[in-house]
Design an enzyme around this catalytic site. Structure first.
Site, short mmCIF file in Angstrom:
data_model
loop_
_atom_site.label_atom_id
_atom_site.label_comp_id
_atom_site.label_asym_id
_atom_site.label_seq_id
_atom_site.Cartn_x
_atom_site.Cartn_y
_atom_site.Cartn_z
N LYS A 184 88.08 36.87 121.04
CA LYS A 184 86.97 36.76 120.08
C LYS A 184 86.73 35.31 119.70
O LYS A 184 85.60 34.82 119.75
CB LYS A 184 87.30 37.56 118.83
CG LYS A 184 86.41 37.24 117.63
CD LYS A 184 86.76 38.01 116.38
CE LYS A 184 87.88 37.44 115.60
NZ LYS A 184 87.52 36.38 114.63
N ASN A 185 87.79 34.60 119.30
CA ASN A 185 87.61 33.25 118.75
C ASN A 185 87.25 32.23 119.82
O ASN A 185 86.69 31.18 119.51
CB ASN A 185 88.86 32.82 117.99
CG ASN A 185 89.00 33.63 116.71
OD1 ASN A 185 88.05 34.29 116.28
ND2 ASN A 185 90.17 33.61 116.12
N CYS A 204 85.77 33.15 102.04
CA CYS A 204 85.94 34.55 102.43
C CYS A 204 87.24 35.03 101.78
O CYS A 204 87.86 34.32 101.00
CB CYS A 204 86.00 34.68 103.95
SG CYS A 204 87.50 33.96 104.60
N ARG A 216 87.67 28.03 102.72
CA ARG A 216 87.14 27.71 104.05
C ARG A 216 86.12 26.55 104.01
O ARG A 216 84.97 26.68 104.39
CB ARG A 216 86.50 28.95 104.68
CG ARG A 216 87.31 30.23 104.64
CD ARG A 216 88.56 30.21 105.47
NE ARG A 216 88.36 30.12 106.90
CZ ARG A 216 88.17 31.18 107.69
NH1 ARG A 216 88.08 32.38 107.16
NH2 ARG A 216 88.02 31.02 109.00
N ASP A 220 97.02 34.22 112.31
CA ASP A 220 96.34 35.50 112.55
C ASP A 220 97.31 36.62 112.88
O ASP A 220 96.94 37.79 112.86
CB ASP A 220 95.32 35.36 113.69
CG ASP A 220 94.18 34.45 113.31
OD1 ASP A 220 93.42 34.05 114.21
OD2 ASP A 220 94.07 34.12 112.12
N ARG A 250 85.19 43.87 113.25
CA ARG A 250 84.78 42.49 113.55
C ARG A 250 85.60 41.92 114.71
O ARG A 250 85.12 41.12 115.48
CB ARG A 250 85.01 41.60 112.32
CG ARG A 250 84.07 41.83 111.18
CD ARG A 250 84.32 40.79 110.12
NE ARG A 250 84.38 39.47 110.75
CZ ARG A 250 85.04 38.44 110.23
NH1 ARG A 250 85.68 38.56 109.10
NH2 ARG A 250 85.06 37.27 110.85
C1 EPZ Z 1 89.81 29.56 113.23
O1 EPZ Z 1 89.23 29.48 111.94
C2 EPZ Z 1 89.83 31.05 113.58
N1 EPZ Z 1 88.45 31.55 113.59
C3 EPZ Z 1 90.65 31.81 112.56
O2 EPZ Z 1 90.70 33.17 112.97
C4 EPZ Z 1 92.07 31.25 112.56
O3 EPZ Z 1 92.84 31.91 111.59
C5 EPZ Z 1 92.02 29.73 112.26
O4 EPZ Z 1 91.17 29.07 113.22
C6 EPZ Z 1 93.39 29.08 112.31
O5 EPZ Z 1 93.96 29.28 113.58
C7 EPZ Z 1 87.66 31.28 114.65
O6 EPZ Z 1 88.04 30.60 115.59
C8 EPZ Z 1 86.28 31.88 114.63
P1 EPZ Z 1 90.67 26.02 110.60
P2 EPZ Z 1 88.82 28.04 111.33
O7 EPZ Z 1 89.47 25.17 110.51
O8 EPZ Z 1 88.30 27.17 112.40
C9 EPZ Z 1 91.13 24.10 106.31
C10 EPZ Z 1 90.58 35.50 112.71
O9 EPZ Z 1 91.22 36.31 112.00
N2 EPZ Z 1 89.90 23.35 106.63
O10 EPZ Z 1 91.74 25.69 111.59
O11 EPZ Z 1 87.97 28.28 110.15
C11 EPZ Z 1 90.85 25.57 106.10
O12 EPZ Z 1 90.42 25.80 104.78
C12 EPZ Z 1 90.15 34.18 112.10
O13 EPZ Z 1 90.27 35.68 113.91
C13 EPZ Z 1 89.47 22.37 105.74
O14 EPZ Z 1 90.11 22.12 104.71
O15 EPZ Z 1 90.24 27.53 110.86
C14 EPZ Z 1 92.16 26.22 106.40
O16 EPZ Z 1 92.98 26.17 105.25
C15 EPZ Z 1 90.56 34.03 110.66
N3 EPZ Z 1 88.33 21.68 106.03
C16 EPZ Z 1 92.75 25.33 107.49
O17 EPZ Z 1 92.02 24.10 107.45
C17 EPZ Z 1 87.61 21.93 107.16
O18 EPZ Z 1 86.58 21.25 107.38
C18 EPZ Z 1 92.64 25.92 108.88
O19 EPZ Z 1 91.28 26.15 109.12
C19 EPZ Z 1 88.06 22.94 108.04
C20 EPZ Z 1 89.20 23.63 107.76
#
Ligand code: EPZ
Length: 463
Positions: free
Chosen positions: A44-45, A138, A143, A331, A423
Protein backbone atom coordinates in the site's frame (compact mmCIF):
# COMPACT_ATOMS: atom_id res chain seq x y z
CA UNK A 1 -11.99 -6.95 -11.53
CA UNK A 2 -13.31 -5.92 -14.95
CA UNK A 3 -11.53 -3.21 -16.94
CA UNK A 4 -13.00 0.21 -16.40
CA UNK A 5 -11.76 3.79 -16.15
CA UNK A 6 -11.00 4.49 -12.51
CA UNK A 7 -13.24 7.57 -12.58
CA UNK A 8 -16.20 5.40 -13.52
CA UNK A 9 -15.21 2.77 -10.98
CA UNK A 10 -15.13 5.44 -8.33
CA UNK A 11 -18.76 6.16 -8.96
CA UNK A 12 -19.32 2.53 -8.01
CA UNK A 13 -16.99 2.69 -5.03
CA UNK A 14 -17.31 6.35 -4.29
CA UNK A 15 -15.14 6.72 -1.22
CA UNK A 16 -17.39 9.46 0.02
CA UNK A 17 -20.09 6.86 0.37
CA UNK A 18 -18.10 5.18 3.12
CA UNK A 19 -20.26 6.11 6.08
CA UNK A 20 -18.56 8.27 8.65
CA UNK A 21 -19.47 5.64 11.21
CA UNK A 22 -19.07 2.37 9.33
CA UNK A 23 -22.12 0.28 10.23
CA UNK A 24 -20.61 -3.14 9.58
CA UNK A 25 -19.24 -5.42 12.26
CA UNK A 26 -16.65 -8.15 11.92
CA UNK A 27 -17.39 -11.18 14.08
CA UNK A 28 -14.36 -13.36 14.84
CA UNK A 29 -14.67 -16.74 16.50
CA UNK A 30 -11.38 -17.53 18.20
CA UNK A 31 -9.22 -20.62 18.77
CA UNK A 32 -9.49 -21.92 15.18
CA UNK A 33 -6.28 -23.42 13.80
CA UNK A 34 -4.99 -22.03 10.52
CA UNK A 35 -3.21 -23.86 7.74
CA UNK A 36 -2.23 -23.38 4.12
CA UNK A 37 -0.77 -20.58 2.05
CA UNK A 38 -1.60 -16.88 1.82
CA UNK A 39 -0.82 -14.61 -1.13
CA UNK A 40 0.67 -11.28 -0.18
CA UNK A 41 -0.61 -8.20 -2.05
CA UNK A 42 1.31 -5.22 -3.36
CA UNK A 43 2.57 -2.71 -0.79
CA UNK A 44 0.00 0.00 0.00
CA UNK A 45 2.58 2.57 1.10
CA UNK A 46 4.69 1.94 -1.99
CA UNK A 47 1.74 2.16 -4.37
CA UNK A 48 0.53 5.45 -2.85
CA UNK A 49 3.93 7.15 -3.24
CA UNK A 50 4.45 5.75 -6.75
CA UNK A 51 0.98 6.90 -7.86
CA UNK A 52 2.03 10.41 -6.85
CA UNK A 53 5.33 9.81 -8.67
CA UNK A 54 3.43 9.07 -11.89
CA UNK A 55 2.58 12.78 -11.96
CA UNK A 56 6.22 13.33 -12.99
CA UNK A 57 5.74 11.51 -16.29
CA UNK A 58 4.33 13.12 -19.47
CA UNK A 59 3.58 9.69 -20.95
CA UNK A 60 1.54 6.65 -19.97
CA UNK A 61 2.71 4.61 -16.96
CA UNK A 62 1.62 1.06 -16.13
CA UNK A 63 1.72 0.06 -12.44
CA UNK A 64 1.37 -3.65 -11.65
CA UNK A 65 0.52 -5.42 -8.36
CA UNK A 66 -1.48 -2.45 -7.04
CA UNK A 67 -3.74 -3.61 -4.17
CA UNK A 68 -7.46 -2.80 -4.25
CA UNK A 69 -7.81 -0.67 -1.13
CA UNK A 70 -9.81 2.33 0.03
CA UNK A 71 -6.60 4.40 0.24
CA UNK A 72 -5.71 3.55 -3.37
CA UNK A 73 -9.22 4.52 -4.54
CA UNK A 74 -8.89 7.80 -2.65
CA UNK A 75 -5.48 8.55 -4.20
CA UNK A 76 -6.93 7.74 -7.63
CA UNK A 77 -9.79 10.16 -6.97
CA UNK A 78 -7.36 12.92 -5.97
CA UNK A 79 -5.22 12.37 -9.08
CA UNK A 80 -8.36 12.47 -11.23
CA UNK A 81 -9.20 15.90 -9.80
CA UNK A 82 -5.70 16.97 -10.88
CA UNK A 83 -6.44 16.02 -14.49
CA UNK A 84 -4.85 12.58 -14.43
CA UNK A 85 -6.58 9.70 -16.26
CA UNK A 86 -6.45 6.40 -14.37
CA UNK A 87 -7.77 3.05 -15.50
CA UNK A 88 -7.72 -0.04 -13.32
CA UNK A 89 -7.32 -3.41 -15.04
CA UNK A 90 -7.31 -6.10 -12.37
CA UNK A 91 -4.20 -5.54 -10.24
CA UNK A 92 -2.81 -2.98 -12.69
CA UNK A 93 -3.29 0.78 -12.95
CA UNK A 94 -2.83 2.62 -16.26
CA UNK A 95 -1.96 6.24 -15.46
CA UNK A 96 -1.95 9.05 -18.05
CA UNK A 97 -0.41 12.19 -16.51
CA UNK A 98 0.14 14.05 -19.79
CA UNK A 99 -1.82 17.09 -18.73
CA UNK A 100 -1.87 17.60 -15.00
CA UNK A 101 -3.56 20.86 -14.09
CA UNK A 102 -2.80 23.06 -11.14
CA UNK A 103 -6.17 22.54 -9.51
CA UNK A 104 -6.17 22.39 -5.78
CA UNK A 105 -6.51 18.89 -4.40
CA UNK A 106 -9.81 18.86 -2.46
CA UNK A 107 -9.48 19.14 1.33
CA UNK A 108 -12.17 16.56 2.02
CA UNK A 109 -10.09 13.98 0.17
CA UNK A 110 -6.65 15.08 1.41
CA UNK A 111 -7.87 15.05 5.01
CA UNK A 112 -8.89 11.40 4.60
CA UNK A 113 -5.63 10.31 2.99
CA UNK A 114 -2.44 11.80 4.34
CA UNK A 115 -0.39 10.29 1.55
CA UNK A 116 -2.14 12.57 -0.94
CA UNK A 117 0.12 15.35 0.33
CA UNK A 118 2.92 13.59 -1.56
CA UNK A 119 1.57 15.11 -4.81
CA UNK A 120 3.12 18.45 -3.84
CA UNK A 121 6.63 17.45 -4.95
CA UNK A 122 5.76 16.17 -8.43
CA UNK A 123 3.30 19.03 -9.14
CA UNK A 124 5.81 21.67 -8.06
CA UNK A 125 8.72 20.27 -10.03
CA UNK A 126 6.62 19.62 -13.15
CA UNK A 127 4.34 22.71 -13.20
CA UNK A 128 6.22 25.21 -11.00
CA UNK A 129 3.14 25.52 -8.78
CA UNK A 130 1.21 23.34 -6.32
CA UNK A 131 -1.70 24.00 -3.99
CA UNK A 132 -2.31 21.16 -1.54
CA UNK A 133 -4.37 21.33 1.66
CA UNK A 134 -2.52 20.48 4.84
CA UNK A 135 -3.41 16.83 5.58
CA UNK A 136 -4.01 17.52 9.24
CA UNK A 137 -3.59 15.07 12.04
CA UNK A 138 -5.06 11.64 12.51
CA UNK A 139 -5.61 9.09 15.26
CA UNK A 140 -1.90 8.35 15.69
CA UNK A 141 -0.52 11.85 15.81
CA UNK A 142 -0.29 15.46 14.62
CA UNK A 143 1.44 14.36 11.43
CA UNK A 144 3.06 17.73 10.52
CA UNK A 145 4.61 18.32 7.08
CA UNK A 146 7.28 20.84 8.10
CA UNK A 147 10.12 18.63 6.83
CA UNK A 148 8.46 18.39 3.39
CA UNK A 149 7.99 22.19 3.25
CA UNK A 150 11.46 23.12 4.50
CA UNK A 151 13.04 20.77 1.95
CA UNK A 152 11.09 22.32 -0.92
CA UNK A 153 12.02 25.80 0.28
CA UNK A 154 15.68 24.75 0.28
CA UNK A 155 15.17 23.87 -3.40
CA UNK A 156 13.94 27.40 -4.13
CA UNK A 157 10.20 27.06 -3.68
CA UNK A 158 8.19 29.95 -2.23
CA UNK A 159 5.74 28.42 0.24
CA UNK A 160 2.84 30.09 2.02
CA UNK A 161 0.24 28.40 4.15
CA UNK A 162 -3.08 30.16 3.85
CA UNK A 163 -6.41 28.93 5.25
CA UNK A 164 -5.05 25.43 5.69
CA UNK A 165 -3.68 25.17 2.15
CA UNK A 166 0.00 24.94 1.26
CA UNK A 167 0.64 27.27 -1.71
CA UNK A 168 4.02 26.46 -3.26
CA UNK A 169 5.47 27.99 -6.40
CA UNK A 170 8.78 28.57 -8.12
CA UNK A 171 9.32 32.24 -9.02
CA UNK A 172 9.72 32.99 -12.74
CA UNK A 173 13.39 34.15 -12.49
CA UNK A 174 14.80 30.64 -12.61
CA UNK A 175 12.51 29.52 -15.41
CA UNK A 176 10.15 28.05 -12.83
CA UNK A 177 12.51 25.15 -12.10
CA UNK A 178 13.43 23.99 -8.63
CA UNK A 179 17.14 24.06 -7.89
CA UNK A 180 19.20 21.18 -6.49
CA UNK A 181 20.10 21.64 -2.81
CA UNK A 182 21.73 19.94 0.17
CA UNK A 183 18.94 19.00 2.58
CA UNK A 184 19.24 17.53 6.08
CA UNK A 185 16.10 15.94 7.56
CA UNK A 186 15.77 16.41 11.33
CA UNK A 187 13.97 13.06 11.33
CA UNK A 188 14.23 10.32 8.66
CA UNK A 189 10.66 10.98 7.56
CA UNK A 190 9.39 8.53 4.93
CA UNK A 191 6.99 11.03 3.37
CA UNK A 192 9.41 13.94 3.38
CA UNK A 193 12.12 11.77 1.80
CA UNK A 194 9.66 10.69 -0.90
CA UNK A 195 8.39 14.23 -1.56
CA UNK A 196 11.96 15.52 -1.95
CA UNK A 197 13.13 12.63 -4.16
CA UNK A 198 10.23 13.34 -6.53
CA UNK A 199 10.79 17.10 -6.47
CA UNK A 200 14.52 16.66 -7.19
CA UNK A 201 14.09 14.37 -10.23
CA UNK A 202 13.28 17.34 -12.53
CA UNK A 203 15.13 20.07 -10.61
CA UNK A 204 18.16 21.87 -12.03
CA UNK A 205 21.35 20.44 -10.54
CA UNK A 206 22.06 17.93 -7.79
CA UNK A 207 20.09 17.38 -4.58
CA UNK A 208 21.46 15.53 -1.56
CA UNK A 209 19.11 14.32 1.16
CA UNK A 210 20.94 13.60 4.40
CA UNK A 211 19.36 11.55 7.22
CA UNK A 212 16.97 10.18 4.58
CA UNK A 213 14.43 7.44 5.34
CA UNK A 214 15.62 3.97 4.27
CA UNK A 215 12.29 2.14 4.15
CA UNK A 216 11.75 -0.36 1.28
CA UNK A 217 8.88 1.80 0.03
CA UNK A 218 11.33 4.71 -0.41
CA UNK A 219 13.61 2.41 -2.41
CA UNK A 220 10.65 1.22 -4.50
CA UNK A 221 9.71 4.82 -5.33
CA UNK A 222 13.33 5.60 -6.25
CA UNK A 223 13.49 2.50 -8.47
CA UNK A 224 10.23 3.55 -10.14
CA UNK A 225 11.64 7.04 -10.82
CA UNK A 226 14.91 5.58 -12.11
CA UNK A 227 12.92 3.30 -14.44
CA UNK A 228 11.41 6.52 -15.86
CA UNK A 229 14.93 7.89 -16.43
CA UNK A 230 15.61 9.73 -13.16
CA UNK A 231 19.18 9.80 -11.86
CA UNK A 232 19.07 8.66 -8.20
CA UNK A 233 21.83 7.10 -6.08
CA UNK A 234 21.86 5.87 -2.49
CA UNK A 235 18.18 5.01 -2.02
CA UNK A 236 18.00 2.63 0.94
CA UNK A 237 20.83 4.43 2.72
CA UNK A 238 20.65 7.60 4.83
CA UNK A 239 22.13 9.70 2.01
CA UNK A 240 20.32 9.95 -1.31
CA UNK A 241 21.70 11.94 -4.27
CA UNK A 242 19.43 12.98 -7.15
CA UNK A 243 20.71 14.67 -10.32
CA UNK A 244 17.87 16.49 -12.06
CA UNK A 245 16.99 15.60 -15.68
CA UNK A 246 14.87 17.59 -18.18
CA UNK A 247 12.07 15.04 -18.38
CA UNK A 248 11.08 11.44 -17.73
CA UNK A 249 9.52 8.71 -19.91
CA UNK A 250 6.87 6.03 -19.60
CA UNK A 251 7.43 2.89 -17.58
CA UNK A 252 5.87 -0.51 -16.81
CA UNK A 253 6.56 -1.06 -13.10
CA UNK A 254 5.59 -3.69 -10.51
CA UNK A 255 5.05 -2.72 -6.86
CA UNK A 256 6.92 -4.67 -4.14
CA UNK A 257 5.02 -7.03 -1.82
CA UNK A 258 3.56 -5.47 1.32
CA UNK A 259 5.94 -6.15 4.22
CA UNK A 260 3.40 -5.02 6.82
CA UNK A 261 0.72 -7.36 5.48
CA UNK A 262 3.39 -10.10 5.53
CA UNK A 263 4.23 -9.29 9.17
CA UNK A 264 0.54 -9.26 10.06
CA UNK A 265 0.03 -12.76 8.65
CA UNK A 266 3.20 -14.04 10.36
CA UNK A 267 1.65 -12.87 13.63
CA UNK A 268 -1.64 -14.57 12.64
CA UNK A 269 0.26 -17.87 12.43
CA UNK A 270 2.09 -17.29 15.72
CA UNK A 271 -0.98 -16.12 17.68
CA UNK A 272 -3.07 -19.14 16.61
CA UNK A 273 -0.17 -21.58 16.99
CA UNK A 274 -0.55 -22.47 13.30
CA UNK A 275 1.96 -23.31 10.59
CA UNK A 276 1.30 -21.28 7.43
CA UNK A 277 3.28 -20.14 4.38
CA UNK A 278 3.26 -16.73 2.71
CA UNK A 279 4.43 -15.46 -0.71
CA UNK A 280 5.53 -13.44 -2.54
CA UNK A 281 7.66 -11.81 0.15
CA UNK A 282 11.03 -10.04 0.35
CA UNK A 283 12.48 -11.56 3.56
CA UNK A 284 15.08 -8.85 4.20
CA UNK A 285 12.29 -6.25 4.29
CA UNK A 286 11.21 -7.93 7.55
CA UNK A 287 14.56 -8.55 9.25
CA UNK A 288 13.53 -6.91 12.54
CA UNK A 289 10.10 -8.57 12.63
CA UNK A 290 11.53 -12.01 11.85
CA UNK A 291 14.24 -11.53 14.48
CA UNK A 292 11.60 -10.72 17.13
CA UNK A 293 9.42 -13.69 16.14
CA UNK A 294 12.44 -15.97 16.52
CA UNK A 295 13.28 -14.31 19.87
CA UNK A 296 9.87 -15.31 21.29
CA UNK A 297 10.43 -18.91 20.17
CA UNK A 298 8.82 -19.07 16.73
CA UNK A 299 10.57 -20.63 13.74
CA UNK A 300 10.47 -18.46 10.61
CA UNK A 301 11.87 -20.34 7.63
CA UNK A 302 12.86 -18.69 4.35
CA UNK A 303 11.85 -20.95 1.47
CA UNK A 304 13.27 -20.00 -1.92
CA UNK A 305 12.64 -17.99 -3.94
CA UNK A 306 10.26 -15.64 -2.12
CA UNK A 307 8.30 -17.60 0.46
CA UNK A 308 8.22 -17.61 4.27
CA UNK A 309 6.99 -20.42 6.52
CA UNK A 310 6.12 -19.81 10.16
CA UNK A 311 6.24 -22.71 12.64
CA UNK A 312 5.13 -21.53 16.10
CA UNK A 313 6.44 -23.04 19.30
CA UNK A 314 6.76 -21.04 22.53
CA UNK A 315 5.50 -17.47 23.09
CA UNK A 316 8.18 -15.97 25.33
CA UNK A 317 7.87 -12.29 26.22
CA UNK A 318 10.36 -9.89 24.61
CA UNK A 319 10.73 -6.10 24.57
CA UNK A 320 10.05 -4.12 21.40
CA UNK A 321 11.11 -0.59 20.49
CA UNK A 322 9.87 0.85 17.20
CA UNK A 323 12.26 2.91 15.08
CA UNK A 324 12.79 3.94 11.45
CA UNK A 325 13.89 1.19 9.04
CA UNK A 326 15.80 -1.07 9.43
CA UNK A 327 14.48 -0.95 13.02
CA UNK A 328 11.25 -2.58 14.18
CA UNK A 329 8.48 -0.97 12.09
CA UNK A 330 5.94 1.19 13.91
CA UNK A 331 3.23 -0.28 11.64
CA UNK A 332 3.88 -3.70 13.23
CA UNK A 333 3.69 -2.39 16.82
CA UNK A 334 -0.05 -2.94 17.31
CA UNK A 335 -0.17 -6.39 15.63
CA UNK A 336 2.81 -7.53 17.69
CA UNK A 337 1.21 -6.22 20.90
CA UNK A 338 -1.74 -8.55 20.32
CA UNK A 339 0.76 -11.42 20.20
CA UNK A 340 2.74 -10.35 23.28
CA UNK A 341 -0.47 -9.86 25.26
CA UNK A 342 -0.62 -13.69 25.44
CA UNK A 343 3.11 -14.28 25.92
CA UNK A 344 4.71 -16.03 28.91
CA UNK A 345 6.15 -13.24 31.01
CA UNK A 346 6.29 -9.44 31.10
CA UNK A 347 7.63 -7.07 28.46
CA UNK A 348 7.59 -3.45 27.31
CA UNK A 349 6.71 -2.03 23.90
CA UNK A 350 8.08 1.45 23.28
CA UNK A 351 6.61 3.52 20.42
CA UNK A 352 9.19 6.10 19.34
CA UNK A 353 7.88 7.15 15.88
CA UNK A 354 4.34 8.45 16.53
CA UNK A 355 3.19 10.26 19.64
CA UNK A 356 -0.25 8.67 19.96
CA UNK A 357 -0.08 5.14 18.66
CA UNK A 358 -1.07 3.14 21.75
CA UNK A 359 -4.84 3.61 21.57
CA UNK A 360 -5.38 -0.10 20.89
CA UNK A 361 -4.23 -0.90 24.45
CA UNK A 362 -7.65 -0.05 25.92
CA UNK A 363 -9.37 -2.33 23.40
CA UNK A 364 -6.97 -5.22 24.02
CA UNK A 365 -7.56 -4.81 27.74
CA UNK A 366 -11.29 -5.20 27.08
CA UNK A 367 -10.32 -8.64 25.76
CA UNK A 368 -8.57 -9.56 29.00
CA UNK A 369 -5.07 -8.31 28.24
CA UNK A 370 -3.07 -6.82 31.12
CA UNK A 371 -1.35 -3.76 29.60
CA UNK A 372 -0.56 -0.42 31.22
CA UNK A 373 0.46 2.69 29.26
CA UNK A 374 3.21 4.83 30.75
CA UNK A 375 4.08 7.67 28.35
CA UNK A 376 5.10 6.06 25.05
CA UNK A 377 5.59 2.69 26.74
CA UNK A 378 3.09 -0.17 26.96
CA UNK A 379 3.93 -2.40 29.94
CA UNK A 380 2.57 -5.85 29.15
CA UNK A 381 1.95 -8.69 31.58
CA UNK A 382 1.26 -11.79 29.50
CA UNK A 383 -2.03 -13.60 30.18
CA UNK A 384 -2.76 -17.26 29.32
CA UNK A 385 -5.61 -16.44 26.98
CA UNK A 386 -7.63 -13.46 25.77
CA UNK A 387 -11.42 -13.46 25.79
CA UNK A 388 -13.66 -12.34 22.95
CA UNK A 389 -15.44 -9.00 23.42
CA UNK A 390 -17.01 -6.13 21.44
CA UNK A 391 -14.17 -3.74 20.49
CA UNK A 392 -13.66 -0.58 18.39
CA UNK A 393 -10.79 -0.07 15.94
CA UNK A 394 -9.13 3.34 16.25
CA UNK A 395 -6.73 3.25 13.29
CA UNK A 396 -5.52 0.98 10.51
CA UNK A 397 -2.96 -1.14 12.33
CA UNK A 398 -4.99 -1.19 15.56
CA UNK A 399 -7.84 -2.79 13.58
CA UNK A 400 -5.46 -5.52 12.40
CA UNK A 401 -4.31 -6.08 15.99
CA UNK A 402 -7.93 -6.58 17.12
CA UNK A 403 -8.55 -9.14 14.36
CA UNK A 404 -5.41 -11.02 15.42
CA UNK A 405 -6.44 -10.90 19.09
CA UNK A 406 -9.90 -12.17 18.09
CA UNK A 407 -8.33 -15.14 16.26
CA UNK A 408 -6.63 -16.20 19.49
CA UNK A 409 -9.33 -15.32 22.02
CA UNK A 410 -11.80 -17.66 23.69
CA UNK A 411 -15.26 -16.95 22.25
CA UNK A 412 -16.47 -14.30 19.84
CA UNK A 413 -15.03 -10.82 19.20
CA UNK A 414 -17.15 -8.17 17.46
CA UNK A 415 -15.00 -5.48 15.81
CA UNK A 416 -16.40 -2.10 14.72
CA UNK A 417 -14.63 0.74 12.88
CA UNK A 418 -13.89 -1.51 9.92
CA UNK A 419 -13.32 1.38 7.50
CA UNK A 420 -9.87 1.55 9.09
CA UNK A 421 -9.20 -2.08 8.15
CA UNK A 422 -10.41 -1.61 4.57
CA UNK A 423 -7.89 1.21 4.06
CA UNK A 424 -4.87 -1.03 4.30
CA UNK A 425 -5.54 -4.76 3.99
CA UNK A 426 -6.72 -6.26 0.69
CA UNK A 427 -9.30 -9.02 1.25
CA UNK A 428 -8.05 -9.69 4.79
CA UNK A 429 -11.17 -11.60 5.82
CA UNK A 430 -11.18 -13.78 2.69
CA UNK A 431 -7.47 -14.56 3.08
CA UNK A 432 -7.97 -15.51 6.75
CA UNK A 433 -11.09 -17.58 5.98
CA UNK A 434 -9.17 -19.42 3.29
CA UNK A 435 -6.61 -20.34 6.00
CA UNK A 436 -9.40 -21.72 8.18
CA UNK A 437 -10.20 -18.72 10.40
CA UNK A 438 -13.82 -18.31 11.51
CA UNK A 439 -14.94 -14.77 10.82
CA UNK A 440 -17.87 -13.02 9.21
CA UNK A 441 -18.67 -9.39 8.39
CA UNK A 442 -22.29 -8.36 8.88
CA UNK A 443 -24.24 -5.12 8.94
CA UNK A 444 -24.57 -3.87 12.50
CA UNK A 445 -28.29 -4.47 12.79
CA UNK A 446 -27.99 -8.02 11.45
CA UNK A 447 -28.23 -10.77 13.98
CA UNK A 448 -25.46 -13.35 13.86
CA UNK A 449 -26.47 -16.86 14.81
CA UNK A 450 -24.42 -17.90 17.78
CA UNK A 451 -21.82 -20.48 16.85
CA UNK A 452 -22.30 -24.11 17.76
CA UNK A 453 -19.72 -25.29 20.33
CA UNK A 454 -18.45 -28.69 19.15
CA UNK A 455 -16.37 -31.33 20.93
CA UNK A 456 -12.93 -30.18 19.88
CA UNK A 457 -13.61 -26.54 20.80
CA UNK A 458 -13.53 -25.79 17.14
CA UNK A 459 -16.40 -23.50 16.30
CA UNK A 460 -18.37 -23.51 13.11
CA UNK A 461 -19.85 -20.53 11.39
CA UNK A 462 -23.59 -20.43 11.15
CA UNK A 463 -24.78 -21.78 7.80
C1 EPZ B 1 4.65 6.68 6.36
O1 EPZ B 1 3.95 7.76 6.96
C2 EPZ B 1 3.63 5.55 6.25
N1 EPZ B 1 2.52 5.99 5.39
C3 EPZ B 1 3.11 5.18 7.63
O2 EPZ B 1 2.23 4.07 7.47
C4 EPZ B 1 4.29 4.74 8.49
O3 EPZ B 1 3.84 4.43 9.79
C5 EPZ B 1 5.33 5.88 8.54
O4 EPZ B 1 5.74 6.24 7.21
C6 EPZ B 1 6.58 5.50 9.33
O5 EPZ B 1 7.17 4.36 8.76
C7 EPZ B 1 2.69 6.02 4.06
O6 EPZ B 1 3.75 5.72 3.53
C8 EPZ B 1 1.49 6.42 3.24
P1 EPZ B 1 6.92 9.86 8.60
P2 EPZ B 1 4.64 9.22 7.03
O7 EPZ B 1 6.92 11.11 7.81
O8 EPZ B 1 5.42 9.47 5.80
C9 EPZ B 1 7.14 13.16 11.96
C10 EPZ B 1 0.27 2.83 7.80
O9 EPZ B 1 -0.27 2.35 8.82
N2 EPZ B 1 7.18 14.14 10.86
O10 EPZ B 1 8.08 8.93 8.50
O11 EPZ B 1 3.59 10.20 7.39
C11 EPZ B 1 5.77 12.51 12.07
O12 EPZ B 1 4.90 13.33 12.83
C12 EPZ B 1 0.85 4.23 7.86
O13 EPZ B 1 0.39 2.22 6.71
C13 EPZ B 1 7.41 15.47 11.16
O14 EPZ B 1 7.57 15.84 12.33
O15 EPZ B 1 5.61 9.02 8.26
C14 EPZ B 1 6.06 11.21 12.76
O16 EPZ B 1 6.13 11.42 14.15
C15 EPZ B 1 0.67 4.88 9.21
N3 EPZ B 1 7.44 16.38 10.15
C16 EPZ B 1 7.44 10.84 12.23
O17 EPZ B 1 8.00 12.04 11.67
C17 EPZ B 1 7.27 16.00 8.84
O18 EPZ B 1 7.34 16.88 7.95
C18 EPZ B 1 7.42 9.77 11.15
O19 EPZ B 1 6.62 10.25 10.12
C19 EPZ B 1 7.03 14.64 8.56
C20 EPZ B 1 7.00 13.72 9.58
Amino acid sequence: MEDRPINQSLSLIDTNSVPAEDKSVLHVWGRASLSGHVKISGAKNSALAIMAGALLCPEDCLLRNVPSLLDIERMSQILSVLGIKIKRQGDNLEIDARTPDDSQAPYELVSQLRASFFVIGPLLTRLGVARVPLPGGCAIGARPVDLHVRGLQAMGAEVQIDHGVVHAYVSGSGGRKLKGAKIYLDFPSVGATETLIMAATLAEGETTIENAAQEPEVVDLANFCRAMGAKIRGAGTNTIIISGVPSLHSVDYSIIPDRIETGTFLVAGAITNSEITLSPVVPYHLTAVIAKLREIGTQVIVEEPNCLRIVPDTLRATDIETSPYPGFPTDMQAPFMALLAQSEGDCIITETVFENRLRHVAELNRMGADIRVKGNNAVIRGVPILSGAPVLATDLRASAALVLAGLAAEGKTAIRGLHHLDRGYENLEAKLQQLGAKLQRVQDEEEVEETVQVQDHDQVLPK
